[in-house]
Design a protein around this motif. Sequence first.
Motif, PDB file in Angstrom:
ATOM      1  N   ASN A 188       0.765  -1.252  -0.214  1.00 41.64           N
ATOM      2  CA  ASN A 188      -0.017  -0.105   0.046  1.00 41.64           C
ATOM      3  C   ASN A 188       0.988   1.450  -0.080  1.00 41.64           C
ATOM      4  OD1 ASN A 188      -1.775   2.173   0.657  1.00 41.64           O
ATOM      5  ND2 ASN A 188      -2.921   0.852   1.906  1.00 41.64           N
ATOM      6  N   PRO A 189       0.823   1.734  -1.152  1.00 36.01           N
ATOM      7  CA  PRO A 189       1.834   3.062  -1.037  1.00 36.01           C
ATOM      8  C   PRO A 189       1.412   4.067  -0.372  1.00 36.01           C
ATOM      9  CG  PRO A 189       0.494   2.866  -3.191  1.00 36.01           C
ATOM     10  CD  PRO A 189       0.336   1.790  -2.564  1.00 36.01           C
ATOM     11  N   LEU A 190       0.081   4.379  -0.026  1.00 35.83           N
ATOM     12  CA  LEU A 190      -0.379   5.222   0.924  1.00 35.83           C
ATOM     13  C   LEU A 190      -0.016   5.171   2.306  1.00 35.83           C
ATOM     14  CD1 LEU A 190      -2.227   7.834   1.829  1.00 35.83           C
ATOM     15  CD2 LEU A 190      -4.131   6.225   1.874  1.00 35.83           C
ATOM     16  N   LEU A 191       0.197   3.724   2.771  1.00 36.55           N
ATOM     17  CA  LEU A 191       0.747   3.507   4.156  1.00 36.55           C
ATOM     18  C   LEU A 191       2.041   3.672   3.886  1.00 36.55           C
ATOM     19  CD1 LEU A 191       0.381   2.270   6.999  1.00 36.55           C
ATOM     20  CD2 LEU A 191       0.596  -0.201   5.903  1.00 36.55           C
ATOM     21  N   ARG A 192       2.872   3.543   3.086  1.00 38.61           N
ATOM     22  CA  ARG A 192       4.297   3.912   2.890  1.00 38.61           C
ATOM     23  C   ARG A 192       4.639   5.274   3.237  1.00 38.61           C
ATOM     24  NH1 ARG A 192       5.890   2.308  -2.370  1.00 38.61           N
ATOM     25  NH2 ARG A 192       5.165   0.070  -1.772  1.00 38.61           N
ATOM     26  N   LEU A 193       3.649   6.065   2.579  1.00 38.39           N
ATOM     27  CA  LEU A 193       3.969   7.589   2.740  1.00 38.39           C
ATOM     28  C   LEU A 193       3.617   8.118   4.045  1.00 38.39           C
ATOM     29  CD1 LEU A 193       4.891  10.234   1.399  1.00 38.39           C
ATOM     30  CD2 LEU A 193       2.544  10.429   0.295  1.00 38.39           C
ATOM     31  N   GLU A 194       2.579   7.432   4.679  1.00 37.36           N
ATOM     32  CA  GLU A 194       2.087   7.886   6.062  1.00 37.36           C
ATOM     33  C   GLU A 194       3.433   7.608   6.909  1.00 37.36           C
ATOM     34  OE1 GLU A 194      -1.504   5.712   6.607  1.00 37.36           O
ATOM     35  OE2 GLU A 194      -2.697   7.541   5.938  1.00 37.36           O
ATOM     36  N   LEU A 195       4.049   6.533   6.806  1.00 40.83           N
ATOM     37  CA  LEU A 195       5.003   5.955   7.629  1.00 40.83           C
ATOM     38  C   LEU A 195       6.140   6.949   7.364  1.00 40.83           C
ATOM     39  CD1 LEU A 195       4.890   2.157   7.587  1.00 40.83           C
ATOM     40  CD2 LEU A 195       4.298   3.635   9.592  1.00 40.83           C
ATOM     41  N   ILE A 196       6.477   7.273   5.966  1.00 38.52           N
ATOM     42  CA  ILE A 196       7.664   8.074   5.803  1.00 38.52           C
ATOM     43  C   ILE A 196       7.209   9.674   6.506  1.00 38.52           C
ATOM     44  CG2 ILE A 196       8.415   9.619   4.160  1.00 38.52           C
ATOM     45  CD1 ILE A 196       9.981   7.105   4.482  1.00 38.52           C
ATOM     46  N   ASP A 197       6.070  10.017   6.286  1.00 43.95           N
ATOM     47  CA  ASP A 197       5.454  11.459   6.985  1.00 43.95           C
ATOM     48  C   ASP A 197       5.833  11.685   8.153  1.00 43.95           C
ATOM     49  OD1 ASP A 197       3.965  13.865   5.919  1.00 43.95           O
ATOM     50  OD2 ASP A 197       3.076  13.053   7.870  1.00 43.95           O
ATOM     51  N   ASP A 198       5.685  10.419   8.998  1.00 40.56           N
ATOM     52  CA  ASP A 198       5.751  10.560  10.498  1.00 40.56           C
ATOM     53  C   ASP A 198       7.286  10.627  10.836  1.00 40.56           C
ATOM     54  OD1 ASP A 198       3.215  10.136  11.230  1.00 40.56           O
ATOM     55  OD2 ASP A 198       3.175   7.696  11.346  1.00 40.56           O
ATOM     56  N   THR A 199       8.233   9.814  10.026  1.00 45.85           N
ATOM     57  CA  THR A 199       9.447   9.969  10.110  1.00 45.85           C
ATOM     58  C   THR A 199      10.191  11.440   9.836  1.00 45.85           C
ATOM     59  OG1 THR A 199       9.963   7.535   9.664  1.00 45.85           O
ATOM     60  CG2 THR A 199      11.698   9.168   9.336  1.00 45.85           C
ATOM     61  N   LEU A 200       9.416  12.036   8.675  1.00 44.70           N
ATOM     62  CA  LEU A 200       9.857  13.330   8.329  1.00 44.70           C
ATOM     63  C   LEU A 200       9.547  14.436   9.557  1.00 44.70           C
ATOM     64  CD1 LEU A 200       8.731  13.357   4.677  1.00 44.70           C
ATOM     65  CD2 LEU A 200      10.993  13.497   5.576  1.00 44.70           C
ATOM     66  N   GLN A 201       8.574  14.235  10.093  1.00 49.59           N
ATOM     67  CA  GLN A 201       7.870  15.047  11.279  1.00 49.59           C
ATOM     68  C   GLN A 201       8.989  14.681  12.476  1.00 49.59           C
ATOM     69  OE1 GLN A 201       3.712  15.740  12.195  1.00 49.59           O
ATOM     70  NE2 GLN A 201       3.220  14.811  10.235  1.00 49.59           N
ATOM     71  N   ALA A 202       9.193  13.422  12.813  1.00 49.21           N
ATOM     72  CA  ALA A 202       9.902  13.187  13.958  1.00 49.21           C
ATOM     73  C   ALA A 202      11.349  13.705  13.721  1.00 49.21           C
ATOM     74  CB  ALA A 202      10.059  11.572  14.184  1.00 49.21           C
ATOM     75  N   GLN A 203      11.698  13.985  12.537  1.00 44.76           N
ATOM     76  CA  GLN A 203      12.886  14.424  12.264  1.00 44.76           C
ATOM     77  C   GLN A 203      13.295  16.019  12.011  1.00 44.76           C
ATOM     78  OE1 GLN A 203      15.503  12.209   9.486  1.00 44.76           O
ATOM     79  NE2 GLN A 203      15.020  10.269  10.322  1.00 44.76           N
ATOM     80  N   GLY A 204      12.088  16.413  12.181  1.00 41.24           N
ATOM     81  CA  GLY A 204      11.924  18.154  12.206  1.00 41.24           C
ATOM     82  C   GLY A 204      12.189  18.512  10.688  1.00 41.24           C
ATOM     83  N   LEU A 205      11.832  17.551   9.600  1.00 41.13           N
ATOM     84  CA  LEU A 205      12.231  18.221   8.352  1.00 41.13           C
ATOM     85  C   LEU A 205      10.901  18.621   7.792  1.00 41.13           C
ATOM     86  CD1 LEU A 205      14.089  15.051   7.039  1.00 41.13           C
ATOM     87  CD2 LEU A 205      14.991  17.175   7.530  1.00 41.13           C
ATOM     88  N   ILE A 206       9.618  18.204   8.285  1.00 41.87           N
ATOM     89  CA  ILE A 206       8.299  19.003   8.016  1.00 41.87           C
ATOM     90  C   ILE A 206       7.593  19.197   9.289  1.00 41.87           C
ATOM     91  CG2 ILE A 206       8.449  18.031   5.625  1.00 41.87           C
ATOM     92  CD1 ILE A 206       6.220  16.124   6.738  1.00 41.87           C
ATOM     93  N   GLY A 207       6.621  20.075   9.129  1.00 39.01           N
ATOM     94  CA  GLY A 207       5.607  20.324  10.339  1.00 39.01           C
ATOM     95  C   GLY A 207       4.377  19.490  10.173  1.00 39.01           C
ATOM     96  N   PRO A 208       3.763  19.385  11.494  1.00 34.80           N
ATOM     97  CA  PRO A 208       2.559  18.656  11.526  1.00 34.80           C
ATOM     98  C   PRO A 208       1.652  19.130  10.559  1.00 34.80           C
ATOM     99  CG  PRO A 208       3.121  19.607  13.426  1.00 34.80           C
ATOM    100  CD  PRO A 208       4.123  20.104  12.883  1.00 34.80           C
ATOM    101  N   GLN A 209       0.831  18.460   9.917  1.00 33.87           N
ATOM    102  CA  GLN A 209      -0.305  18.988   9.027  1.00 33.87           C
ATOM    103  C   GLN A 209      -1.458  19.064   9.677  1.00 33.87           C
ATOM    104  OE1 GLN A 209       0.170  19.543   5.611  1.00 33.87           O
ATOM    105  NE2 GLN A 209       2.191  19.467   6.488  1.00 33.87           N
TER     106      GLN A 209
END
Length: 209
Positions: A188-209
């Motif tokens: 499921n590519p949507l699930l893959r992106l959701e997990l990546i989004d969590d990682t990006l937020q945890a590393q401070g690379l993006i803010g919460p949506q």
Amino acid sequence: MMPDAATPLFPLTTVLYPQGILNLQIFEVRYLDLMKKCLRDGTPFGVVSLLDGTEVRRPEEKVQLAKIGTLVKIDQHDFVTPTLMEISTIGTLRFKLQSATQEKNGLWVGEIQTLPADPVIEIPDHLQGAANALAELIESIDDKGISEQQRPFRKPYRLMDCGWVANRWCELLPLDKPTKLQLLALDNPLLRLELIDDTLQAQGLIGPQ
């Protein structure tokens, strides 16, 4: 789905994703012969991650291959010398590795089952930050004038596609190998992106949506 015919494998320490770019220097005879055959016949080979062992063959070395990999096609090649070849490959389909054997020359061959390509899923609003951050990275690469051959990914940039955006971040982020393989195995590519989004937020690379 029935397993595909025996497929030559290229074990590496990295994890490759569909549409990913992999540049290699080929100097071992077994792989030079393989690349020549792939170019002649227009056939792919499989890139599979090493869980144990090294990329250069060593006698009596224990080798363990991951059970998930990616088929690649040769996009560009150059014979630098008769015994050194530089190639650029592009990932195509994921596959499950059913079994693998090593031939006398050291080349690994596997019985594989190819997996369907990711369905195209438009990025939902709550994951748009991951796509925007990747677009900014691409823009910074453009500003630096980096050549097409040196870029970490190739056009077309599918910044509205969950699978493409997720796969590019999977390649770029400093994730450990088990995590990269788990993400590659997700259908499921949507699930893959959701997990990546969590990682990006945890590393401070993006803010919460």
